[in-house]
Design a protein around this motif. Structure first.
Motif, PDB file in Angstrom:
ATOM      1  N   ASP A  44       0.844  -1.191   0.000  1.00  0.00           N
ATOM      2  CA  ASP A  44       0.000   0.000   0.000  1.00  0.00           C
ATOM      3  C   ASP A  44       0.887   1.252   0.000  1.00  0.00           C
ATOM      4  OD1 ASP A  44      -2.223   1.614   0.115  1.00  0.00           O
ATOM      5  OD2 ASP A  44      -2.707   1.172   2.210  1.00  0.00           O
ATOM      6  N   GLN A  45       0.365   2.332  -0.561  1.00  0.00           N
ATOM      7  CA  GLN A  45       1.054   3.633  -0.574  1.00  0.00           C
ATOM      8  C   GLN A  45       2.468   3.495  -1.157  1.00  0.00           C
ATOM      9  OE1 GLN A  45      -1.004   5.889   0.006  1.00  0.00           O
ATOM     10  NE2 GLN A  45      -1.772   6.045   2.084  1.00  0.00           N
ATOM     11  N   SER A  52       8.761   6.252   9.548  1.00  0.00           N
ATOM     12  CA  SER A  52       7.453   6.882   9.663  1.00  0.00           C
ATOM     13  C   SER A  52       6.941   7.211   8.270  1.00  0.00           C
ATOM     14  CB  SER A  52       7.515   8.160  10.507  1.00  0.00           C
ATOM     15  OG  SER A  52       8.280   9.163   9.853  1.00  0.00           O
ATOM     16  N   MET A  53       5.618   7.280   8.149  1.00  0.00           N
ATOM     17  CA  MET A  53       4.975   7.722   6.917  1.00  0.00           C
ATOM     18  C   MET A  53       3.769   8.567   7.295  1.00  0.00           C
ATOM     19  SD  MET A  53       2.450   7.609   4.485  1.00  0.00           S
ATOM     20  CE  MET A  53       1.455   6.157   4.786  1.00  0.00           C
ATOM     21  N   VAL A  54       3.742   9.800   6.789  1.00  0.00           N
ATOM     22  CA  VAL A  54       2.634  10.713   7.038  1.00  0.00           C
ATOM     23  C   VAL A  54       1.951  10.996   5.707  1.00  0.00           C
ATOM     24  CG1 VAL A  54       1.949  12.993   7.840  1.00  0.00           C
ATOM     25  CG2 VAL A  54       3.764  11.744   9.039  1.00  0.00           C
ATOM     26  N   SER A  55       0.635  10.818   5.680  1.00  0.00           N
ATOM     27  CA  SER A  55      -0.164  11.090   4.485  1.00  0.00           C
ATOM     28  C   SER A  55      -0.990  12.348   4.712  1.00  0.00           C
ATOM     29  CB  SER A  55      -1.070   9.890   4.185  1.00  0.00           C
ATOM     30  OG  SER A  55      -1.916  10.174   3.098  1.00  0.00           O
ATOM     31  N   SER A 115      12.393   8.360 -13.366  1.00  0.00           N
ATOM     32  CA  SER A 115      11.003   7.936 -13.251  1.00  0.00           C
ATOM     33  C   SER A 115      10.561   8.064 -11.800  1.00  0.00           C
ATOM     34  CB  SER A 115      10.852   6.475 -13.706  1.00  0.00           C
ATOM     35  OG  SER A 115       9.536   5.997 -13.475  1.00  0.00           O
ATOM     36  N   VAL A 116       9.385   8.662 -11.601  1.00  0.00           N
ATOM     37  CA  VAL A 116       8.746   8.726 -10.282  1.00  0.00           C
ATOM     38  C   VAL A 116       7.293   8.301 -10.485  1.00  0.00           C
ATOM     39  CG1 VAL A 116       8.120  10.147  -8.305  1.00  0.00           C
ATOM     40  CG2 VAL A 116      10.254  10.607  -9.545  1.00  0.00           C
ATOM     41  N   LEU A 117       6.915   7.209  -9.821  1.00  0.00           N
ATOM     42  CA  LEU A 117       5.566   6.668  -9.950  1.00  0.00           C
ATOM     43  C   LEU A 117       4.976   6.431  -8.567  1.00  0.00           C
ATOM     44  CD1 LEU A 117       6.325   3.882 -12.602  1.00  0.00           C
ATOM     45  CD2 LEU A 117       5.179   6.063 -13.066  1.00  0.00           C
ATOM     46  N   THR A 118       3.673   6.483  -8.468  1.00  0.00           N
ATOM     47  CA  THR A 118       2.975   6.028  -7.271  1.00  0.00           C
ATOM     48  C   THR A 118       1.952   4.980  -7.725  1.00  0.00           C
ATOM     49  OG1 THR A 118       1.300   7.772  -7.397  1.00  0.00           O
ATOM     50  CG2 THR A 118       3.296   8.251  -6.134  1.00  0.00           C
ATOM     51  N   THR A 119       1.391   4.250  -6.767  1.00  0.00           N
ATOM     52  CA  THR A 119       0.521   3.142  -7.135  1.00  0.00           C
ATOM     53  C   THR A 119      -0.685   3.063  -6.213  1.00  0.00           C
ATOM     54  OG1 THR A 119       1.473   1.467  -5.661  1.00  0.00           O
ATOM     55  CG2 THR A 119       2.614   1.850  -7.746  1.00  0.00           C
ATOM     56  N   ASP A 120      -1.691   2.341  -6.661  1.00  0.00           N
ATOM     57  CA  ASP A 120      -2.776   1.926  -5.795  1.00  0.00           C
ATOM     58  C   ASP A 120      -2.385   0.608  -5.116  1.00  0.00           C
ATOM     59  OD1 ASP A 120      -4.106   4.138  -6.657  1.00  0.00           O
ATOM     60  OD2 ASP A 120      -5.733   3.065  -7.681  1.00  0.00           O
TER      61      ASP A 120
END
Length: 247
Positions: free
Chosen positions: A22-23, A127-130, A225-230
């Motif tokens: 995820d994320q 840590s991860m902050v959304s 390349s910079v990608l994000t995903t579901d």
């Protein structure tokens, strides 16, 4: 030129583990294949697209990891991870990734993965902050050395990419990994639905993990390349021995 199929293969045989990613964020740099060839397991070589191979920095949230077809492991099955990866192909034509390091914020996960699969997991404070479409990942390695390796990566998630280009598919359509264990090289297959890839905008990057993984200077250049995903749910099959071709 390698052009991969984004559709998953059928995974035969028992499942050894399953998990949800995820994320997830892909940040990649192009490098000369000769530079990474010495870092790959015996019986594999750099996978190449357009004359280059690639180094990836990939943070994400691991969710509901479990063994076989059983339930997710409570607490230990959910953690943050950041890996540094290379891209490989073996003499049987199987494409995969090679992990140079995998930061995780669960010590027991790191120890178990090292013992069972010889994957180079490390223990880190993470840590991860959304905040809306912005993801802010931070990591600081605790064990093993180099202690303190890590940094910060901030990216903005963008719209879905309806028709991913060859590079995006090359980097994401990886249905297996290569690893060295007990003096032999293994390919561990996995399967999952095709990625829903999204555009990514890199807002900040301060990283020392790629250098600590044996690739100093790479992060000094802008990523290609910079990608994000579901999110995607994946299952892993039994390891298979890689048999190098006889010269």
């Amino acid at each position: 030129m390698t052009k991969l199929d984004p559709h998953p293969p059928v995974l035969s045989g028992p499942r050894i583990m399953r998990q949800t990613w995820d994320q997830l964020v892909y940040v990649h740099w192009a490098v000369d294949p000769d530079r990474v060839a010495p870092l790959l397991p015996r019986g594999t070589r750099p996978d190449v697209l357009g004359g280059s191979t690639y180094v990836g920095l990939v943070p994400f949230v691991m969710r509901r990891a479990g063994l076989g077809r059983g339930p997710a492991i409570p607490w230990l099955g959910d953690f943050l991870e950041t890996n540094v990866r290379l891209y490989s192909v073996d003499d049987q034509g199987r494409h995969g990734v090679v992990f140079r390091s995998l930061e995780a914020d669960r010590l027991l996960v790191s120890l178990a993965a090292r013992l069972a699969f010889a994957t180079p997991y490390t223990w880190a404070r993470m840590s991860m902050v959304s905040d809306g479409d912005v993801l802010d990942f931070r990591t600081h390695r605790r064990w093993p050395s180099p202690r303190g390796a890590g940094g910060r990566l901030v990216v903005r998630r963008g719209p879905v990419i309806d028709d991913p280009d060859d590079l995006s598919v090359f980097l994401s359509a990886r249905f297996g990994l290569h690893t060295r264990h007990l003096g032999r090289t293994w390919w561990v297959p996995n399967t999952h639905a095709p990625w829903v890839l999204r555009e990514g905008e890199l807002l900040a990057l301060d990283d020392s993990l790629v250098a600590a993984a044996g690739l100093p200077g790479v992060v000094g250049d802008p990523p290609v390349s910079v990608l994000t995903t579901d999110p995607v749910h994946t299952s892993f099959g039994l390891p298979r021995l890689v048999r190098p071709s006889t010269p």
